[in-house]
Design a protein around this motif. Structure first.
Motif, PDB file in Angstrom:
ATOM      1  N   ASN A  81       0.061  -9.984   5.659  1.00 32.12           N
ATOM      2  CA  ASN A  81       0.222 -10.120   4.080  1.00 32.12           C
ATOM      3  C   ASN A  81       2.375 -10.211   3.795  1.00 32.12           C
ATOM      4  O   ASN A  81       2.715  -9.226   4.416  1.00 32.12           O
ATOM      5  CB  ASN A  81      -0.086  -9.714   2.975  1.00 32.12           C
ATOM      6  N   PRO A  82       2.800 -10.970   3.251  1.00 32.58           N
ATOM      7  CA  PRO A  82       4.160 -10.895   2.903  1.00 32.58           C
ATOM      8  C   PRO A  82       4.151  -9.054   2.190  1.00 32.58           C
ATOM      9  O   PRO A  82       3.158  -9.035   1.422  1.00 32.58           O
ATOM     10  CB  PRO A  82       4.724 -12.209   2.174  1.00 32.58           C
ATOM     11  N   GLY A  83       5.421  -8.520   2.215  1.00 30.71           N
ATOM     12  CA  GLY A  83       5.441  -7.237   1.721  1.00 30.71           C
ATOM     13  C   GLY A  83       5.145  -6.323   1.295  1.00 30.71           C
ATOM     14  O   GLY A  83       5.102  -5.479   0.730  1.00 30.71           O
ATOM     15  N   PHE A  84       4.456  -5.910   2.708  1.00 26.90           N
ATOM     16  CA  PHE A  84       3.889  -5.091   2.872  1.00 26.90           C
ATOM     17  C   PHE A  84       4.588  -4.115   4.388  1.00 26.90           C
ATOM     18  O   PHE A  84       5.274  -4.571   5.054  1.00 26.90           O
ATOM     19  CB  PHE A  84       2.784  -5.607   4.215  1.00 26.90           C
ATOM     20  N   ALA A  85       4.008  -2.948   4.379  1.00 27.00           N
ATOM     21  CA  ALA A  85       4.955  -2.216   5.367  1.00 27.00           C
ATOM     22  C   ALA A  85       3.815  -0.935   5.806  1.00 27.00           C
ATOM     23  O   ALA A  85       2.974  -1.049   4.857  1.00 27.00           O
ATOM     24  CB  ALA A  85       6.082  -0.894   4.654  1.00 27.00           C
ATOM     25  N   GLY A  86       4.024  -0.513   7.294  1.00 24.49           N
ATOM     26  CA  GLY A  86       3.766   0.819   7.865  1.00 24.49           C
ATOM     27  C   GLY A  86       4.405   1.373   7.946  1.00 24.49           C
ATOM     28  O   GLY A  86       5.382   1.561   8.438  1.00 24.49           O
ATOM     29  N   VAL A  87       3.049   2.733   8.392  1.00 22.95           N
ATOM     30  CA  VAL A  87       4.229   3.964   8.638  1.00 22.95           C
ATOM     31  C   VAL A  87       3.405   5.079   9.019  1.00 22.95           C
ATOM     32  O   VAL A  87       1.859   4.797   9.094  1.00 22.95           O
ATOM     33  CB  VAL A  87       4.529   5.165   7.287  1.00 22.95           C
ATOM     34  N   ILE A  88       3.761   5.455  10.509  1.00 23.25           N
ATOM     35  CA  ILE A  88       2.745   6.325  11.079  1.00 23.25           C
ATOM     36  C   ILE A  88       3.320   7.267  11.436  1.00 23.25           C
ATOM     37  O   ILE A  88       4.794   7.590  11.522  1.00 23.25           O
ATOM     38  CB  ILE A  88       2.847   5.421  12.625  1.00 23.25           C
ATOM     39  N   ASP A  89       2.963   8.219  10.526  1.00 20.32           N
ATOM     40  CA  ASP A  89       2.893  10.109  10.661  1.00 20.32           C
ATOM     41  C   ASP A  89       2.597  10.385  12.342  1.00 20.32           C
ATOM     42  O   ASP A  89       1.782  10.924  11.902  1.00 20.32           O
ATOM     43  CB  ASP A  89       2.771  10.196   9.657  1.00 20.32           C
ATOM     44  N   PHE A  90       3.658  11.041  12.693  1.00 19.53           N
ATOM     45  CA  PHE A  90       3.447  11.474  14.045  1.00 19.53           C
ATOM     46  C   PHE A  90       3.098  13.047  14.256  1.00 19.53           C
ATOM     47  O   PHE A  90       2.124  13.601  14.743  1.00 19.53           O
ATOM     48  CB  PHE A  90       4.184  11.478  15.141  1.00 19.53           C
ATOM     49  N   ASP A  91       3.903  13.805  13.082  1.00 21.23           N
ATOM     50  CA  ASP A  91       3.428  15.287  12.819  1.00 21.23           C
ATOM     51  C   ASP A  91       2.188  14.986  12.237  1.00 21.23           C
ATOM     52  O   ASP A  91       1.578  16.054  12.770  1.00 21.23           O
ATOM     53  CB  ASP A  91       4.718  15.616  12.321  1.00 21.23           C
ATOM     54  N   ASN A  92       1.853  14.353  11.267  1.00 20.21           N
ATOM     55  CA  ASN A  92       0.258  14.638  10.527  1.00 20.21           C
ATOM     56  C   ASN A  92      -0.491  13.697  11.596  1.00 20.21           C
ATOM     57  O   ASN A  92      -1.671  13.982  10.992  1.00 20.21           O
ATOM     58  CB  ASN A  92       0.868  14.584   9.060  1.00 20.21           C
ATOM     59  N   ASP A  93      -0.313  13.402  12.723  1.00 21.55           N
ATOM     60  CA  ASP A  93      -1.319  11.569  12.988  1.00 21.55           C
ATOM     61  C   ASP A  93      -2.078  11.019  11.648  1.00 21.55           C
ATOM     62  O   ASP A  93      -3.444  11.135  11.737  1.00 21.55           O
ATOM     63  CB  ASP A  93      -2.174  12.790  13.973  1.00 21.55           C
ATOM     64  N   LYS A  94      -1.393  10.314  10.566  1.00 23.37           N
ATOM     65  CA  LYS A  94      -1.711   9.644   9.829  1.00 23.37           C
ATOM     66  C   LYS A  94      -1.034   8.678   9.541  1.00 23.37           C
ATOM     67  O   LYS A  94       0.181   8.512   9.903  1.00 23.37           O
ATOM     68  CB  LYS A  94      -1.649  10.676   8.089  1.00 23.37           C
ATOM     69  N   ASP A  95      -1.431   7.593   9.507  1.00 19.01           N
ATOM     70  CA  ASP A  95      -1.169   6.187   9.442  1.00 19.01           C
ATOM     71  C   ASP A  95      -1.252   5.866   7.818  1.00 19.01           C
ATOM     72  O   ASP A  95      -2.091   5.358   6.599  1.00 19.01           O
ATOM     73  CB  ASP A  95      -1.693   4.660   9.418  1.00 19.01           C
ATOM     74  N   TYR A  96      -0.604   4.613   7.415  1.00 22.74           N
ATOM     75  CA  TYR A  96      -0.117   4.081   6.203  1.00 22.74           C
ATOM     76  C   TYR A  96       0.002   3.265   5.367  1.00 22.74           C
ATOM     77  O   TYR A  96       0.936   2.484   6.717  1.00 22.74           O
ATOM     78  CB  TYR A  96       1.085   4.905   5.288  1.00 22.74           C
ATOM     79  N   VAL A  97      -0.044   2.169   4.822  1.00 23.73           N
ATOM     80  CA  VAL A  97      -0.410   0.859   4.548  1.00 23.73           C
ATOM     81  C   VAL A  97       0.111   0.704   3.000  1.00 23.73           C
ATOM     82  O   VAL A  97      -0.489   1.308   1.883  1.00 23.73           O
ATOM     83  CB  VAL A  97      -1.664  -0.336   5.081  1.00 23.73           C
ATOM     84  N   PHE A  98       1.334   0.085   2.990  1.00 26.27           N
ATOM     85  CA  PHE A  98       1.715  -0.378   1.858  1.00 26.27           C
ATOM     86  C   PHE A  98       1.911  -1.506   1.281  1.00 26.27           C
ATOM     87  O   PHE A  98       2.640  -2.186   1.919  1.00 26.27           O
ATOM     88  CB  PHE A  98       3.927   0.745   1.854  1.00 26.27           C
ATOM     89  N   GLY A  99       1.403  -1.848  -0.364  1.00 29.18           N
ATOM     90  CA  GLY A  99       1.554  -2.996  -0.392  1.00 29.18           C
ATOM     91  C   GLY A  99       0.658  -3.084  -1.307  1.00 29.18           C
ATOM     92  O   GLY A  99       0.317  -2.793  -2.263  1.00 29.18           O
ATOM     93  N   ASN A 100       1.391  -4.753  -2.160  1.00 29.19           N
ATOM     94  CA  ASN A 100       1.132  -4.402  -3.552  1.00 29.19           C
ATOM     95  C   ASN A 100      -0.338  -5.426  -3.782  1.00 29.19           C
ATOM     96  O   ASN A 100      -0.321  -6.788  -3.006  1.00 29.19           O
ATOM     97  CB  ASN A 100       1.645  -4.754  -4.728  1.00 29.19           C
ATOM     98  N   ASP A 101      -1.487  -5.215  -4.595  1.00 26.90           N
ATOM     99  CA  ASP A 101      -2.652  -5.872  -4.880  1.00 26.90           C
ATOM    100  C   ASP A 101      -2.518  -6.325  -5.766  1.00 26.90           C
ATOM    101  O   ASP A 101      -1.198  -6.959  -6.036  1.00 26.90           O
ATOM    102  CB  ASP A 101      -4.070  -4.777  -5.809  1.00 26.90           C
ATOM    103  N   PHE A 102      -2.628  -8.460  -5.744  1.00 23.97           N
ATOM    104  CA  PHE A 102      -2.429  -9.681  -6.227  1.00 23.97           C
ATOM    105  C   PHE A 102      -2.681  -9.080  -7.676  1.00 23.97           C
ATOM    106  O   PHE A 102      -3.633  -8.455  -8.006  1.00 23.97           O
ATOM    107  CB  PHE A 102      -3.855 -10.190  -5.889  1.00 23.97           C
ATOM    108  N   ASP A 103      -2.607  -9.773  -9.065  1.00 28.69           N
ATOM    109  CA  ASP A 103      -2.524  -9.489  -9.912  1.00 28.69           C
ATOM    110  C   ASP A 103      -2.284 -10.873 -10.321  1.00 28.69           C
ATOM    111  O   ASP A 103      -3.021 -11.773  -9.454  1.00 28.69           O
ATOM    112  CB  ASP A 103      -0.793  -8.853 -10.883  1.00 28.69           C
ATOM    113  N   ILE A 104      -2.834 -11.282 -11.559  1.00 26.99           N
ATOM    114  CA  ILE A 104      -3.813 -12.725 -12.526  1.00 26.99           C
ATOM    115  C   ILE A 104      -2.227 -13.638 -11.841  1.00 26.99           C
ATOM    116  O   ILE A 104      -2.633 -15.088 -11.694  1.00 26.99           O
ATOM    117  CB  ILE A 104      -4.078 -12.061 -13.438  1.00 26.99           C
ATOM    118  N   ASP A 105      -1.208 -13.250 -12.504  1.00 30.05           N
ATOM    119  CA  ASP A 105       0.029 -15.056 -12.202  1.00 30.05           C
ATOM    120  C   ASP A 105      -0.277 -15.209 -10.372  1.00 30.05           C
ATOM    121  O   ASP A 105      -0.816 -16.471 -10.225  1.00 30.05           O
ATOM    122  CB  ASP A 105       0.743 -14.060 -12.378  1.00 30.05           C
TER     123      ASP A 105
END
Ligand code: GLY
Ligand code: MN
Ligand code: MN
Length: 462
Positions: free
Chosen positions: A56-80
């Motif tokens: 998907n375009p416009g996404f980002a991923g983060v890996i937190d090495f200190d807390n052993d956590k992974d994140y995905v950032f992105g926006n859900d589709f709106d009606i448009d």
């Protein structure tokens, strides 16, 4: 996408390499073609894909090495979005496919970066290659655009190279799919290489094969009877009898793994004596180099092995002369092959080249040469089991280069310039295959694509 365990495992492996801070992987955004709403086909960033798998375009991923956590950032589709593009899974459902539980709207990415910076943690990121990414990194990190590239994490680059250069079985299977598509592209190109055909007709047809069977081509197709121009993207020649046509093309699979194959054929389907002689030298160099591939060997040595075969062959043809060892030492072959033998290949056709060729192709034991031609060798270091690379020797008669070296009196002990003059209308020949380094040696990937003189003539006349 591969199964989610693949992405979890890849991130876990990265966590073993990097001890602290967070890693930020910005996915790509849509890029405008000629106005904002008319966009290029979307291509996700290969590193984001490797660790998070999402297209998907416009996404980002983060890996937190200190807390052993992974994140995905992105926006859900709106009606448009839904009206124009259809219903899409929610970001949380997409992230779950990559084994990531923590998701948030894209705007919250700035907060996690700001928090990490406030806590004095290092924010690792890879070298950006698009203007939009530079600007976004500059905004997120609160630094000037000009400071983004100097601020990349060498620790992350090295870790990513270490992981990605060893291909897993499911990656090799993807690359073989890509080579099998290239088989169709190249055998079609061979059959179409008849006098009177415009190069564009062939280039367009084989690009269509890639699109029809996988994804877009893995790089813009190089196809020309002016094969002396190494990366010739001009396809407007009308093919003529007596010329050789180079096709350097590959496909991408749906998982974005590449192939990169080159074949060179005589227009019309029959090699003349002069063409067969030069072709056989390149083929001998290609096969000798492939035969030499095994773990522990430096690819630079294989490059020079191919160069030796070319020098010996050109001596037999009366084009070169003198002592082979001396010619090799002087790098006189670079008049005819002014490029390197190959490069690593994976999700990028020149795998990870954006991270810096010296990080991918060289290491503390093998430094890049600075001499003409040899400096273009993208891979010089020792080979390891699981690497995938190309072997692509060539012989080219580049009139301007011949004129320049002759005028400079370069390599006069090793080059018969009078004879070379008679080859200025020849063009060029390159033969390229994709190879896996195995524990005991090598494996040529994919369905074998015709390359001996007899095989090429048979396909062209079938
Ligand atoms: N396709 C460009 C290359 O062979 O490296
Ligand atoms: Mn190629
Ligand atoms: Mn290549």
């Amino acid at each position: 996408m591969f199964k989610k365990e693949v992405y979890v495992e890849r991130r876990n492996r990265l966590k073993k390499e990097i001890k602290s801070g967070i890693a930020l992987f910005l996915g790509n955004v849509d890029a405008a073609f000629n106005y904002p709403a008319n966009q290029y086909h979307f291509r996700q960033d290969s590193h984001f894909l490797y660790f998070f798998g999402l297209q998907n375009p416009g996404f980002a991923g983060v890996i937190d090495f200190d807390n052993d956590k992974d994140y995905v950032f992105g926006n859900d589709f709106d009606i448009d979005d839904i009206i124009w593009m259809g219903v899409q899974p929610k970001v949380s459902d997409l992230a779950a496919k990559a084994g990531v539980e923590n998701t948030a709207p894209y705007k919250e990415l700035a907060q996690i970066i700001a928090k990490a910076k406030y806590e004095g943690k290092k924010v690792h990121y890879l070298p950006p290659y698009r203007g939009e990414t530079i600007i976004e990194l500059s905004n997120l990190l609160g630094i000037a655009n000009a400071d983004v590239k100097p601020g990349v994490s060498v620790e992350l680059i090295s870790a990513v190279v270490k992981l990605k250069e060893i291909k897993d079985d499911y990656e090799i299977a993807e690359i073989e799919k890509a080579v099998d598509i290239a088989y169709e592209m190249h055998t079609t190109s061979m059959k179409m290489a008849m006098p009177g055909t415009v190069e564009q007709e062939i280039a367009g047809t084989i690009e269509g094969i890639s699109l029809a069977k996988g994804g877009p081509v893995s790089f813009p197709i190089i196809l020309s009877q002016d094969g002396q121009t190494l990366h010739n993207h001009n396809h407007d020649n009308v093919l003529e009898l007596g010329r050789m046509m180079v096709t350097d093309g590959g496909a991408e699979t749906h998982e974005n793994y590449a192939s990169d194959i080159t074949r060179t054929v005589p227009v019309g389907g029959k090699f003349n004596e002069r063409q067969a002689e030069i072709y056989q030298i390149v083929l001998d160099a290609n096969m000798a180099a492939i035969e030499a591939i095994k773990p522990g060997v430096k690819y630079r040595d294989i490059h020079f092995l191919a160069a030796r075969v070319i020098i010996e062959g050109l001596k037999k043809a009366g084009i070169m002369k003198g002592d082979t060892d001396e010619a090799l030492k002087a790098e006189a072959h670079t008049l005819f092959m002014p490029h390197g033998l190959g490069h690593q290949m994976g999700m990028d056709v020149h795998d990870m080249e954006g991270l810096g060729e010296d990080y991918v192709g060289y290491d503390e034991n093998t430094k890049r040469a600075t001499t003409f031609g040899t400096a273009y060798l993208r891979l010089g270091k020792e080979l390891k089991t699981g690497m995938v690379l190309t072997v692509e020797p060539g012989i080219y008669f580049i009139p301007d280069l011949i004129d320049q070296f002759k005028a400079e009196g370069k390599f006069t002990d090793f080059v018969n310039y009078d004879k070379v003059e008679t080859y200025k209308d020849f063009g060029g020949i390159r033969i390229e295959d994709d190879i896996l380094v195995t524990e005991t040696g090598y494996r040529v990937l994919g369905k074998p694509i015709p390359k001996t003189i007899a095989e090429v003539e048979a396909v062209m006349n079938s």
